[in-house]
Design an enzyme around this catalytic site. Structure first.
Site, PDB file in Angstrom:
ATOM      1  N   ASP A 180     -13.351  -3.476  -1.282  1.00 34.77           N
ATOM      2  CA  ASP A 180     -13.050  -3.096   0.109  1.00 34.77           C
ATOM      3  C   ASP A 180     -14.323  -3.188   0.950  1.00 34.77           C
ATOM      4  O   ASP A 180     -14.941  -2.167   1.265  1.00 34.77           O
ATOM      5  CB  ASP A 180     -12.522  -1.652   0.157  1.00 34.77           C
ATOM      6  CG  ASP A 180     -11.253  -1.474  -0.648  1.00 34.77           C
ATOM      7  OD1 ASP A 180     -10.320  -2.257  -0.470  1.00 34.77           O
ATOM      8  OD2 ASP A 180     -11.201  -0.532  -1.461  1.00 34.77           O
TER       9      ASP A 180
ATOM     10  N   ASP B  99       0.879  -1.169   0.000  1.00 34.58           N
ATOM     11  CA  ASP B  99       0.000   0.000   0.000  1.00 34.58           C
ATOM     12  C   ASP B  99       0.917   1.220   0.000  1.00 34.58           C
ATOM     13  O   ASP B  99       1.741   1.390   0.911  1.00 34.58           O
ATOM     14  CB  ASP B  99      -0.872   0.019   1.260  1.00 34.58           C
ATOM     15  CG  ASP B  99      -1.934  -1.075   1.247  1.00 34.58           C
ATOM     16  OD1 ASP B  99      -2.058  -1.788   0.240  1.00 34.58           O
ATOM     17  OD2 ASP B  99      -2.644  -1.208   2.266  1.00 34.58           O
TER      18      ASP B  99
HETATM   19  O1  1PR Z   1     -10.352   3.189  -5.164  1.00 29.62           O
HETATM   20  O2  1PR Z   1      -9.490   2.579  -7.392  1.00 29.62           O
HETATM   21  O3  1PR Z   1      -8.550   4.522  -6.173  1.00 29.62           O
HETATM   22  O4  1PR Z   1      -8.097   2.199  -5.449  1.00 29.62           O
HETATM   23  C1  1PR Z   1      -7.547   2.416  -4.188  1.00 29.62           C
HETATM   24  C2  1PR Z   1      -6.983   1.117  -3.716  1.00 29.62           C
HETATM   25  O5  1PR Z   1      -6.313   1.370  -2.485  1.00 29.62           O
HETATM   26  C3  1PR Z   1      -8.037   0.066  -3.454  1.00 29.62           C
HETATM   27  O6  1PR Z   1      -7.636  -1.149  -4.045  1.00 29.62           O
HETATM   28  C4  1PR Z   1      -8.082  -0.090  -1.942  1.00 29.62           C
HETATM   29  O7  1PR Z   1      -8.179  -1.455  -1.570  1.00 29.62           O
HETATM   30  C5  1PR Z   1      -6.736   0.455  -1.504  1.00 29.62           C
HETATM   31  N1  1PR Z   1      -6.801   1.187  -0.235  1.00 29.62           N
HETATM   32  C6  1PR Z   1      -7.374   2.386  -0.059  1.00 29.62           C
HETATM   33  N2  1PR Z   1      -7.182   2.779   1.228  1.00 29.62           N
HETATM   34  C7  1PR Z   1      -6.512   1.808   1.839  1.00 29.62           C
HETATM   35  C8  1PR Z   1      -6.075   1.821   3.246  1.00 29.62           C
HETATM   36  O8  1PR Z   1      -5.501   0.852   3.740  1.00 29.62           O
HETATM   37  N3  1PR Z   1      -6.346   2.908   3.949  1.00 29.62           N
HETATM   38  N4  1PR Z   1      -5.594  -0.317   1.186  1.00 29.62           N
HETATM   39  C9  1PR Z   1      -6.260   0.811   0.923  1.00 29.62           C
HETATM   40  C10 1PR Z   1      -6.110  -1.472   1.023  1.00 29.62           C
HETATM   41  C11 1PR Z   1      -5.816  -3.555   1.669  1.00 29.62           C
HETATM   42  C12 1PR Z   1      -4.881  -4.552   1.185  1.00 29.62           C
HETATM   43  C13 1PR Z   1      -3.943  -4.903   2.279  1.00 29.62           C
HETATM   44  C14 1PR Z   1      -4.523  -6.177   2.791  1.00 29.62           C
HETATM   45  C15 1PR Z   1      -3.559  -7.056   3.487  1.00 29.62           C
HETATM   46  N5  1PR Z   1      -5.256  -2.285   1.633  1.00 29.62           N
HETATM   47  O9  1PR Z   1      -4.258  -4.168   0.052  1.00 29.62           O
HETATM   48  O10 1PR Z   1      -2.703  -4.961   1.742  1.00 29.62           O
HETATM   49  O11 1PR Z   1      -5.631  -5.877   3.629  1.00 29.62           O
HETATM   50  O12 1PR Z   1      -3.148  -6.489   4.678  1.00 29.62           O
HETATM   51  P1  1PR Z   1      -2.629  -7.409   5.867  1.00 29.62           P
HETATM   52  O13 1PR Z   1      -2.032  -8.640   5.281  1.00 29.62           O
HETATM   53  O14 1PR Z   1      -1.582  -6.579   6.557  1.00 29.62           O
HETATM   54  O15 1PR Z   1      -3.823  -7.680   6.719  1.00 29.62           O
HETATM   55  P2  1PR Z   1      -9.178   3.187  -6.060  1.00 29.62           P
END
Ligand code: 1PR
Length: 527
Positions: A379, A224
């Site tokens: 999400d 991320d």
């Molecule tokens: O909406 O098309 O602009 O895409 C934004 C992207 O960013 C989306 O795919 C969304 O999942 C991701 N995103 C947005 N905010 C966050 C955040 O964390 N605040 N991250 C985010 C999403 C989730 C996973 C993470 C897993 C594994 N992160 O990618 O890596 O949950 O984590 P873990 O193994 O530590 O539990 P757009």
């Protein structure tokens, strides 16, 4: 000197990087003469057969290509560069291929997820220098929904099993073409390309001969990425999507370096999510493109990038389409793009009108680059219910009770990184996106993200059982057993993790060592 045929779609950069890694110079075809004068021609292809052939006809490359193939000079085709050699394809029945080989390209009609995405082996059917230096049991990276069916069996170099036994490479004279992507197959793929480029004279016998191959479950490292308050692009990691700690954005390292480390440690795929993409526009956010370019110079497994892929109008009133954004990512080294927020809005529109417009980001990118290049990142967050009735969403009975003992829940889709909940459930979103042309689902879970408490098995089953495309289970991995659980209790094709890999709490090698006799996986590390 290697001449590379770039017809404008797909990830040509990865092939260039892989060939440069071998120490060869590359000339990219810019006109017909470049094809006719080539000494060794490499033709990589990703995307859609029809749009590829249309471009080849428009550029008047078809006849020169046929002349080149007849000339007996070395040719290496990859994926669509293999399909192009045949007469026609079920992917675009009205468009002719080069017809150099008799036969056609067929769509998988099997009981397994299509596209066939991931690492699978090869059954080698005849002696070839192509596999010099390899044992014979290595896995290569595949991503396709179609496969070639040559009329002449003698051209078959390898087959692979996925529901059916299909032809995964051909070789005759100086022409070699593979369905799999050597440029994305880590060290073994680089060796194979080297064997083509350096044309070793002797054939070395393989120590292993396979007669049935198996697709591996993939272990994916996810980074991320966002700018911190000092303006540096960093890898961060949230707890249930909250990435700040004591007011600061958590900083787990530099994106390119961390991606390279995960690659060396055996990640089967790397995903970058620009998590503030919903407010920063990627084409103005050049660091994302350059991080992709730099990563793809050293990382030879598939790269997915997400964040901010949507139509956008800048302050001067210039409009960019999601397809342009995706194209910029593909040109910079991405193999797949991932769409989050926009997918939810597209699905809402579709459910309102019941019409496929052909104009959404999912449809457009899928049309040009192929379904396998379009991942939808979901999400969702649990909404607990005491009764399953009259909800208007896919409701599941849950073993993880709600705060007031509720025994049911639905998974509410969110946009803007979990900031805004919508009236749409994750199962419906996945089904609509599959219909619109998405090739894979990246299934996060806000409740589980960063908790190390294991994947949300109920969510993965609900979505996986509702679609036929591959699903990547994400969020919550905390130990090796969690990977085993998700692969044995669900049919997910891949498991993604972030925090435990970045922090080295559970190395990727430990996950693979634990799984190796229990679940089919790819064991190689990359150097
Ligand atoms: O909406 O098309 O602009 O895409 C934004 C992207 O960013 C989306 O795919 C969304 O999942 C991701 N995103 C947005 N905010 C966050 C955040 O964390 N605040 N991250 C985010 C999403 C989730 C996973 C993470 C897993 C594994 N992160 O990618 O890596 O949950 O984590 P873990 O193994 O530590 O539990 P757009």
């Amino acid at each position: 000197m290697i001449t590379l045929l770039d017809y404008g779609a797909g990830n040509v950069r990865s092939v260039i990087n892989a060939i440069e890694r071998i120490g060869e110079n590359i000339k990219v075809v810019s006109d017909v003469d470049d094809i006719l004068s080539a000494e060794k021609l490499v033709f990589p292809g990703v995307g859609n057969f029809g749009s590829m052939m249309r471009i080849l006809y428009q550029k008047q490359y078809v006849d020169p290509l046929k002349d080149y193939l007849r000339s007996g000079r070395p040719f290496f085709g990859i994926c669509l560069g293999l399909h192009a050699l045949f007469e026609k394809s079920e992917e675009a029945p009205d468009t002719s291929g080069l017809g150099f080989f008799s036969g056609q390209v067929k769509k998988f009609d099997i009981d397994l997820s299509v596209p066939h995405i991931g690492w699978n082996g090869v059954n080698i059917k005849k002696p070839s220098q192509t596999f010099n230096g390899l044992r014979g049991d290595e896995k290569f990276y595949f991503v396709h929904s179609f496969y070639v069916e040559p009329e002449d069996n003698d051209v078959v170099l390898t087959t692979t099993n996925y529901g059916v036994e299909f032809v995964s490479s051909i070789q005759t004279g100086s022409i070699t073409a593979t369905q799999f992507h050597p440029e994305k197959s880590g060290d073994v793929g680089i060796k194979l390309l080297k064997n083509f480029i350096q044309s070793p004279r002797e054939q070395i016998a393989l120590s292993y001969v396979s007669n049935k191959t198996r697709l591996a479950k993939r272990i994916i490292a996810c980074l991320d990425v966002r700018s911190n308050d000092q303006g540096d692009l960093v890898v961060t990691k949230g707890d249930q999507y909250n990435v700040r700690e004591n007011g600061d954005v958590r900083n787990l390292g530099k994106p390119v370096e961390l991606a390279e480390r995960h690659y060396r440690e055996g990640a089967d795929e790397i995903t970058f999510l620009n998590i503030t993409g919903f407010r920063d526009f990627p084409l103005e956010d050049i660091p994302m493109l350059s991080l992709l370019k730099r990563t793809s110079e050293h990382v030879f497994v598939p790269l997915t990038i997400g964040g901010g892929i949507r139509d956008y109008t800048d302050q001067k009133g210039r409009t960019y389409t999601a397809l342009e954004v995706a194209s910029a990512y593909f040109r910079s080294g991405a193999d797949k793009i991932s769409i989050g927020s926009d997918a939810v809005l597209i699905a809402e529109d579709y459910l309102k009108t019941g019409k496929m417009t052909g104009k959404s980001s999912i449809e457009q990118i899928s049309e040009v680059y192929g379904a396998q290049a379009v991942v939808v990142s979901i999400d969702p967050r649990r909404v607990y219910l005491s009764s399953p009735d009259n909800v208007g969403h896919h409701v599941i009975k849950t073993d993880i009770k709600g705060p007031d003992g509720e025994g049911y829940c639905w998974y509410q889709c969110t946009i803007k990184g979990g900031r805004e909940g919508r009236n749409l459930d994750a199962v419906t979103l996945a089904q609509v996106c599959e219909k619109l042309g998405a090739g894979e689902i990246l299934l996060n879970c806000i409740d589980k993200d960063g908790t190390n408490s294991g994947y949300d098995i109920e969510l993965v089953n609900a979505v996986k059982n509702a679609v036929t495309i591959p699903v990547i289970a994400s969020s919550g991995a905390g130990c090796v057993e969690h990977f085993y659980d998700v692969f044995t209790k669900t049919k997910a094709e891949s498991a993604l993790a972030a925090g435990i890999f970045h922090r080295k709490e559970v190395p990727i090698a430990a996950v693979k060592n634990y799984l190796k006799d229990k679940v089919e996986i790819r064991l190689t590390n990359n150097n």
